[in-house]
Structures are given as C-alpha cells and as structure tokens.
Design an enzyme around this catalytic site. Structure first.
Site, PDB file in Angstrom:
ATOM      1  N   TYR A  41      -3.062  -0.288   9.816  1.00  0.00           N
ATOM      2  CA  TYR A  41      -2.990  -0.732   8.421  1.00  0.00           C
ATOM      3  C   TYR A  41      -1.599  -0.469   7.852  1.00  0.00           C
ATOM      4  CZ  TYR A  41      -4.215  -1.188   3.478  1.00  0.00           C
ATOM      5  OH  TYR A  41      -4.272  -1.571   2.160  1.00  0.00           O
TER       6      TYR A  41
ATOM      7  N   SER B  53       0.842  -1.192   0.000  1.00  0.00           N
ATOM      8  CA  SER B  53       0.000   0.000   0.000  1.00  0.00           C
ATOM      9  C   SER B  53       0.875   1.240   0.000  1.00  0.00           C
ATOM     10  CB  SER B  53      -0.914   0.032   1.230  1.00  0.00           C
ATOM     11  OG  SER B  53      -1.575   1.285   1.336  1.00  0.00           O
TER      12      SER B  53
END
Length: 246
Positions: A155, A141
């Site tokens: 995350y 990501s």
C-alpha cells in the site's frame, strides 16, 4: 462568488468517506460534480441527491478503477455531460495489507491498477479536456512518508508512486496553467477506519494532535487547491495528517 463557481469536477470513488466529503465540499463551493463508484449505487445516489440539494448538477458513474477503459470513459462522460472538466480528484483506492509473504500477484496487480495506473490514466484523459486553470489532485496516504506498522509495504509503495506522478504532471502541464498536487490524509474517521474502531487509539497516538481527522478537514484542503487561492501550488505533497510525519 465562490472560487470554483461554475467549474466542473470529477471525484473518483466519491460515494463514501473522503471522496463523498470532497464531492460535497466542491459542490458547496460552486462546482457541478460527477463521481465514480464501483458497486454501491444507493450510496452514490445519496451523494448525488445531496449535491442536487445544494443546487448544483451531479452525476454518478459506475466504474471499476482497475479497468482503464472505464476510467477514461468516466472522464469523457463527465466532460460530455457538463460541457467541460476543470477539476479531477483521484480518490478511488484499494487498501490491501498483509505480510510480505502472504501478498500474492493478484493483490499486487489490483493495488497498482487502482492506486497508481488509474490516477495516471484519469489524468491523461482529463488533460485532454482541461483548459488553463485546471486542477488535478490525488489522494495519497500518510504511510507514503512514514510507515510505522508492518504489512503496509504494498500500500505504501502504491501511494508513494503518486508523489512522483504528481511532480511529473506538474512539470508537463504547468505551461498550460494546470496544477497537480497530492494530499496525504492521516487517520480519518470513515466507515472503513472509524475513530472508535478497535485500533483507533493506536493509530491516533502516532499523530501530534492525538486524534483522527474528519473527512471534511481533508476536503477543505482539496477545495483550497481546487480554487484560485491554490493557483500557485503545484507538484506539492501536502500532509493533512495531524502531525503523523513529524
């Protein structure tokens, strides 16, 4: 002949979004493709039908990536069904965000189980089947390198862990000619994060190109790493983020 003609790939979380685009691109480039999905059989079957329409073999395997046994079984089933395994794409993930005070132990455990432990376990299992020239590609990501909003600590931590894992895999598996890389997408137009969503304008403003990626643009980089052209790329973190990190 395409670079991955006759190869076999497993894409975890391959029933939608980036995972589905990767599965279809690898099939278009000549691979037979297995994909895992958690719940939505209809979506998974739709991707399988598209792959078969391309003329490649396809298999959908229901597996919760939080279950290590299910992850290993999916890898083994892919190799048993198609007779080999050449490409593993660790795409399945969970996206849990919230204030530091609100995130509970269950949130932490599930995020790490799906986003970190599952890719590691899948890589372990895949390495037992792969021959020289195998590929392990994880989907990370953009927030692993630049976290611009509050609430992303958990995350971001999970996706940053993939960088270290990838470097270690590259060193461990390099003598066998197996490469390992991580691809970091930026804002990407999927049903989970649509380019016309309520926060899309803010998200895309952090990119240099001021737009969302399409899933196919991310898939193109995965395809490059999967083929012969990517044979000398390993241990790398590759941003497909429109300039999010510049």
């Amino acid at each position: 002949m395409n670079e991955i003609e006759g190869k076999v790939a497993l894409v975890t979380g391959g029933s939608r979004g980036i995972g589905a685009a990767v599965a279809l691109r690898l099939a278009q480039d000549g691979a037979d493709v297995a994909l895992t999905y958690e719940r939505n059989t209809e979506r998974a079957d739709a991707v399988v039908d598209k792959i078969k329409g391309i003329g490649r073999r396809a298999l959908a395997i229901q597996a919760d990536s939080a279950d290590t046994g299910a992850v290993t079984a999916a890898v083994d089933e892919t190799a048993a069904t198609f007779g080999r395994l050449d490409i593993l794409v660790n795409n399945a993930g969970v996206f849990l965000v919230g204030s530091l005070e609100e995130l509970g132990a269950e949130d932490i455990d599930r995020t790490l189980a799906v986003n970190v432990r599952a890719p590691f376990v899948a890589a372990q299992a895949a390495a037992r089947h792969m021959t020289d020239g195998g590929r392990i590609i994880s989907i990370g990501s953009n927030v692993a390198e630049r976290t611009v909003f509050p609430g992303f600590a958990l995350y971001a931590m999970s996706k940053t862990a993939l960088i270290g894992m990838t470097k270690g895999l590259a060193r461990d598996l390099g003598p066998r000619g197996i490469t390992a890389n991580v691809v970091h997408p930026g804002p990407t137009d999927t049903d989970a994060n649509p380019a016309d969503g309520p926060n899309a304008e803010t998200f895309q403003s952090f990119t240099a190109l001021n737009r969302y990626a399409t899933p196919d643009e991310v898939a193109a980089t995965v395809a490059h790493l999967s083929g012969d052209s990517g044979a000398y790329i390993t241990g790398a973190s590759i941003n497909v983020d429109g300039g999010w990190t510049v």
